[in-house]
Design a protein around this motif. Structure first.
Motif, PDB file in Angstrom:
ATOM      1  N   PHE A   1       0.863  -1.331   0.065  1.00 36.38           N
ATOM      2  CA  PHE A   1       0.008   0.086   0.109  1.00 36.38           C
ATOM      3  C   PHE A   1       0.750   1.233  -0.008  1.00 36.38           C
ATOM      4  CE2 PHE A   1      -2.593  -3.359   2.202  1.00 36.38           C
ATOM      5  CZ  PHE A   1      -3.479  -3.597   1.252  1.00 36.38           C
ATOM      6  N   GLU A   2       0.824   1.971  -0.935  1.00 29.93           N
ATOM      7  CA  GLU A   2       1.550   3.470  -1.167  1.00 29.93           C
ATOM      8  C   GLU A   2       1.085   4.627  -0.545  1.00 29.93           C
ATOM      9  OE1 GLU A   2       2.592   4.166  -5.226  1.00 29.93           O
ATOM     10  OE2 GLU A   2       3.192   2.136  -5.705  1.00 29.93           O
ATOM     11  N   GLU A   3       1.739   5.310  -0.186  1.00 32.93           N
ATOM     12  CA  GLU A   3       0.904   6.618   0.600  1.00 32.93           C
ATOM     13  C   GLU A   3       0.263   7.310  -0.453  1.00 32.93           C
ATOM     14  OE1 GLU A   3       2.967  10.563   2.633  1.00 32.93           O
ATOM     15  OE2 GLU A   3       4.161   8.643   2.999  1.00 32.93           O
ATOM     16  N   THR A   4      -0.947   7.778   0.032  1.00 30.67           N
ATOM     17  CA  THR A   4      -1.598   8.390  -0.900  1.00 30.67           C
ATOM     18  C   THR A   4      -1.503   9.955  -0.519  1.00 30.67           C
ATOM     19  OG1 THR A   4      -3.502   6.703  -0.280  1.00 30.67           O
ATOM     20  CG2 THR A   4      -4.117   8.895  -1.317  1.00 30.67           C
ATOM     21  N   PRO A   5      -1.312  10.762  -1.751  1.00 28.81           N
ATOM     22  CA  PRO A   5      -0.918  12.183  -1.640  1.00 28.81           C
ATOM     23  C   PRO A   5      -1.864  12.657  -0.985  1.00 28.81           C
ATOM     24  CG  PRO A   5      -0.377  11.201  -3.788  1.00 28.81           C
ATOM     25  CD  PRO A   5      -1.280  10.111  -3.063  1.00 28.81           C
TER      26      PRO A   5
ATOM     27  N   LEU B   1      -4.023   5.080   8.627  1.00 34.15           N
ATOM     28  CA  LEU B   1      -3.774   6.533   8.771  1.00 34.15           C
ATOM     29  C   LEU B   1      -2.767   6.490  10.116  1.00 34.15           C
ATOM     30  CD1 LEU B   1      -4.337   9.659   8.954  1.00 34.15           C
ATOM     31  CD2 LEU B   1      -6.213   9.105  10.669  1.00 34.15           C
ATOM     32  N   GLU B   2      -1.676   6.991   9.632  1.00 34.08           N
ATOM     33  CA  GLU B   2      -0.467   7.418  10.576  1.00 34.08           C
ATOM     34  C   GLU B   2      -0.707   8.864  11.201  1.00 34.08           C
ATOM     35  OE1 GLU B   2       1.483   4.954  11.505  1.00 34.08           O
ATOM     36  OE2 GLU B   2       0.540   3.540  10.119  1.00 34.08           O
TER      37      GLU B   2
ATOM     38  N   ILE C   1      -1.384   8.700   4.991  1.00 29.70           N
ATOM     39  CA  ILE C   1      -2.455   7.991   4.685  1.00 29.70           C
ATOM     40  C   ILE C   1      -1.995   6.652   3.733  1.00 29.70           C
ATOM     41  CG2 ILE C   1      -5.018   7.839   3.598  1.00 29.70           C
ATOM     42  CD1 ILE C   1      -5.175  10.573   5.008  1.00 29.70           C
ATOM     43  N   THR C   2      -2.539   5.652   3.603  1.00 31.62           N
ATOM     44  CA  THR C   2      -2.063   4.618   2.570  1.00 31.62           C
ATOM     45  C   THR C   2      -3.490   4.076   2.211  1.00 31.62           C
ATOM     46  OG1 THR C   2      -1.638   2.809   4.167  1.00 31.62           O
ATOM     47  CG2 THR C   2       0.049   4.125   3.035  1.00 31.62           C
TER      48      THR C   2
END
Length: 163
Positions: free
Chosen positions: A19-23, A87-88, A162-163
């Motif tokens: 899962f890539e980080e969502t811009p 969510l981090e 967020i991923t």
């Protein structure tokens, strides 16, 4: 992962889901029950990939936001609506509490956001929230308790991912 096909002798490659980080394309403060501002000039610090910068709430006289309102928050807008995974929230605040909301539209009141998808209670610092099963383009982090850090009763968040 590469494996040999039992029937053809050829190697097959399968890709593991990563899962890539969502811009995050923007952020805004959310203070519908107060003066409407919670340091908007610092919002870009939430997604600048620099842990030495931070967004912070206003300073209150009590961990319960001075008994003035039930919470304040920050809204992050994503590049597009997608299925979410995690969510981090990076913070050094201890004992803070909040709620997480996901939507496709930015609500002007807390009620506009519907029910929270996750509740954070007396968190000991940074938080990792499972968002699996939720999709949207905007996420609201609604802070209901500033935590155990007098005399400076505010919360600082250095990064959101967020991923």
């Amino acid at each position: 992962t590469t494996t040999e096909s039992p029937t053809s002798g050829e190697e097959e490659t399968t890709v593991s889901p990563i899962f890539e980080e969502t811009p995050i394309i923007s952020a805004q403060d959310f203070d519908p029950l107060g003066d409407g501002v919670e340091h908007p000039e610092l919002l870009a610090n939430l997604y600048d990939n620099d842990s030495t910068t931070a967004w912070k709430t206003e300073t209150y006289g009590h961990r319960s936001l001075g008994f003035l309102k039930p919470g304040v928050g920050v809204i992050v807008e994503l590049e597009k609506a997608i299925p979410l995974h995690s969510l981090e929230i990076d913070t050094e605040a201890v004992g803070w509490s909040g709620e997480i909301y996901v939507s496709d539209v930015i609500g002007s009141t807390l009620e506009d956001w519907g029910e929270p998808i996750e509740t954070i209670e007396a968190n000991p610092g940074s938080a990792s929230i499972n968002l699996t099963g939720n999709a949207g383009s905007v996420v609201l982090i609604w802070i209901t308790d500033l935590g155990d850090a007098p005399p400076s009763l505010k919360i600082e968040i250095s990064e959101i991912r967020i991923t």
